[in-house]
Design a protein around this motif. Structure first.
Motif, PDB file in Angstrom:
ATOM      1  N   SER A 193       9.495  -2.675  11.200  1.00 39.28           N
ATOM      2  CA  SER A 193       9.451  -3.291  12.525  1.00 39.28           C
ATOM      3  C   SER A 193       8.567  -2.489  13.476  1.00 39.28           C
ATOM      4  CB  SER A 193      10.870  -3.410  13.100  1.00 39.28           C
ATOM      5  OG  SER A 193      11.481  -2.152  13.147  1.00 39.28           O
ATOM      6  N   VAL A 194       8.267  -1.239  13.137  1.00 38.24           N
ATOM      7  CA  VAL A 194       7.379  -0.411  13.955  1.00 38.24           C
ATOM      8  C   VAL A 194       5.917  -0.753  13.673  1.00 38.24           C
ATOM      9  CG1 VAL A 194       6.620   1.952  14.459  1.00 38.24           C
ATOM     10  CG2 VAL A 194       9.052   1.465  14.089  1.00 38.24           C
ATOM     11  N   HIS A 195       5.536  -0.737  12.396  1.00 40.74           N
ATOM     12  CA  HIS A 195       4.149  -0.981  11.999  1.00 40.74           C
ATOM     13  C   HIS A 195       3.834  -2.473  11.836  1.00 40.74           C
ATOM     14  CE1 HIS A 195       4.897   3.188  10.661  1.00 40.74           C
ATOM     15  NE2 HIS A 195       3.678   3.370  11.115  1.00 40.74           N
ATOM     16  N   ARG A 196       4.879  -3.309  11.770  1.00 37.61           N
ATOM     17  CA  ARG A 196       4.702  -4.745  11.539  1.00 37.61           C
ATOM     18  C   ARG A 196       3.877  -4.995  10.268  1.00 37.61           C
ATOM     19  NH1 ARG A 196       8.621  -7.574  13.841  1.00 37.61           N
ATOM     20  NH2 ARG A 196       9.262  -6.360  15.628  1.00 37.61           N
ATOM     21  N   ASP A 197       4.291  -4.312   9.218  1.00 37.87           N
ATOM     22  CA  ASP A 197       3.589  -4.435   7.942  1.00 37.87           C
ATOM     23  C   ASP A 197       4.605  -4.310   6.813  1.00 37.87           C
ATOM     24  OD1 ASP A 197       1.429  -4.727   6.213  1.00 37.87           O
ATOM     25  OD2 ASP A 197       0.911  -2.601   6.235  1.00 37.87           O
ATOM     26  N   ARG A 198       4.169  -4.695   5.617  1.00 32.38           N
ATOM     27  CA  ARG A 198       5.017  -4.650   4.431  1.00 32.38           C
ATOM     28  C   ARG A 198       4.465  -3.692   3.391  1.00 32.38           C
ATOM     29  NH1 ARG A 198       8.927  -8.219   3.710  1.00 32.38           N
ATOM     30  NH2 ARG A 198       9.073  -9.847   5.285  1.00 32.38           N
ATOM     31  N   GLN A 199       5.386  -3.123   2.619  1.00 30.28           N
ATOM     32  CA  GLN A 199       5.035  -2.436   1.386  1.00 30.28           C
ATOM     33  C   GLN A 199       5.642  -3.232   0.242  1.00 30.28           C
ATOM     34  OE1 GLN A 199       6.425   1.623   2.397  1.00 30.28           O
ATOM     35  NE2 GLN A 199       4.374   2.281   1.813  1.00 30.28           N
ATOM     36  N   PRO A 203       0.833  -1.206   0.000  1.00 24.98           N
ATOM     37  CA  PRO A 203       0.000   0.000   0.000  1.00 24.98           C
ATOM     38  C   PRO A 203       0.866   1.254   0.000  1.00 24.98           C
ATOM     39  CG  PRO A 203       0.130  -0.902   2.207  1.00 24.98           C
ATOM     40  CD  PRO A 203       0.857  -1.870   1.308  1.00 24.98           C
ATOM     41  N   GLY A 204       0.244   2.409  -0.191  1.00 23.23           N
ATOM     42  CA  GLY A 204       0.994   3.663  -0.214  1.00 23.23           C
ATOM     43  C   GLY A 204       1.664   3.972   1.116  1.00 23.23           C
ATOM     44  N   HIS A 205       1.038   3.544   2.214  1.00 24.61           N
ATOM     45  CA  HIS A 205       1.582   3.705   3.563  1.00 24.61           C
ATOM     46  C   HIS A 205       1.325   2.427   4.343  1.00 24.61           C
ATOM     47  CE1 HIS A 205       0.808   7.873   2.237  1.00 24.61           C
ATOM     48  NE2 HIS A 205       1.951   8.104   2.847  1.00 24.61           N
ATOM     49  N   TYR A 206       2.213   2.123   5.284  1.00 30.61           N
ATOM     50  CA  TYR A 206       2.036   0.940   6.122  1.00 30.61           C
ATOM     51  C   TYR A 206       0.674   0.982   6.813  1.00 30.61           C
ATOM     52  CZ  TYR A 206       7.047   0.092   5.541  1.00 30.61           C
ATOM     53  OH  TYR A 206       8.284  -0.151   5.016  1.00 30.61           O
ATOM     54  N   GLY A 207       0.025  -0.164   6.899  1.00 28.48           N
ATOM     55  CA  GLY A 207      -1.252  -0.263   7.594  1.00 28.48           C
ATOM     56  C   GLY A 207      -2.463   0.059   6.751  1.00 28.48           C
ATOM     57  N   GLU A 208      -2.276   0.522   5.533  1.00 29.13           N
ATOM     58  CA  GLU A 208      -3.407   0.852   4.666  1.00 29.13           C
ATOM     59  C   GLU A 208      -3.846  -0.376   3.869  1.00 29.13           C
ATOM     60  OE1 GLU A 208      -2.535   5.582   3.741  1.00 29.13           O
ATOM     61  OE2 GLU A 208      -2.199   4.090   2.159  1.00 29.13           O
ATOM     62  N   ASP A 209      -5.065  -0.310   3.367  1.00 26.68           N
ATOM     63  CA  ASP A 209      -5.534  -1.341   2.449  1.00 26.68           C
ATOM     64  C   ASP A 209      -4.781  -1.193   1.135  1.00 26.68           C
ATOM     65  OD1 ASP A 209      -7.310  -1.881   4.453  1.00 26.68           O
ATOM     66  OD2 ASP A 209      -9.073  -1.122   3.395  1.00 26.68           O
TER      67      ASP A 209
END
Length: 199
Positions: free
Chosen positions: A175-181, A148-154
């Protein structure tokens, strides 16, 4: 005179429209009732039907569900000029919690995804399911923007142009948001067999 011109040009417009009317992919069918390929914190295995490749990826993030994502994919038949797949395989595993870059080996195209969730790192490991079409070779490759455009977004990534194929991806992990782009590696494929192969 106007009727004469209409009679001359109307068949030409009809032929041109017929040749290019499928230039853009149509609406994507993500499966029955838009069901997800996985549930949160569970592994999944998604493969396109034989002769089809991934053309769209959709995902929804949930922090409360272990910073995990639901995933869904859409498939479309590969161009007839490529013929039938000559072989398909699973690529090596891309480990959870790390950044990685991978293309399908042997000039393959992405036709599926396999993933396993790891609660210890709040991330997933990934594998591409790749299919090779004779000895066709990639060219005019490029990276998409970040999804996504930013971590945590759909995210909702779609291939809008016909004859471009996903060959792999590069991802960054926060490692902060625990998400991938994701940036998807997209290429055209030759209409002829090539004397070389990539790894």
């Amino acid at each position: 005179m106007d009727i004469f011109l209409l009679c001359v040009f109307l068949p030409l417009v009809t032929v041109a429209w017929g040749q290019y009317s499928d230039y853009y992919y149509g609406p994507y069918n993500y499966g029955d009732n838009d069901e997800w390929a996985n549930v949160y914190r569970q592994g999944f295995n998604f493969q396109c039907p034989h002769g089809q490749v991934i053309v769209a990826v959709r995902s929804v993030f949930s922090k409360k569900e272990g910073s995990d994502r639901l995933w869904n994919y859409a498939c479309m038949p590969a161009s007839q000029s490529l013929g039938e797949p000559t072989e398909c395989w699973w690529e090596e595993i891309n480990r959870a919690g790390t950044e990685w870059y991978q293309t399908c080996s042997n000039n393959g195209l992405v036709a599926g995804f396999q993933s396993q969730y790891f609660p210890s790192v709040l991330d997933r490991e990934w594998q591409f399911y790749c299919c090779r079409y004779s000895r066709r070779c990639p060219y005019s490759c490029w990276l998409t923007t970040e999804y996504p455009g930013h971590y945590g977004e759909d995210m909702d990534m779609m291939m809008y142009t016909y004859d471009y194929y996903i060959r792999g991806a590069t991802t960054t992990f926060s490692s902060v948001h625990r998400d991938r782009q994701w940036k998807f590696i997209v290429c055209r494929m030759t209409d002829y067999d090539c004397p070389f192969q990539n790894v």
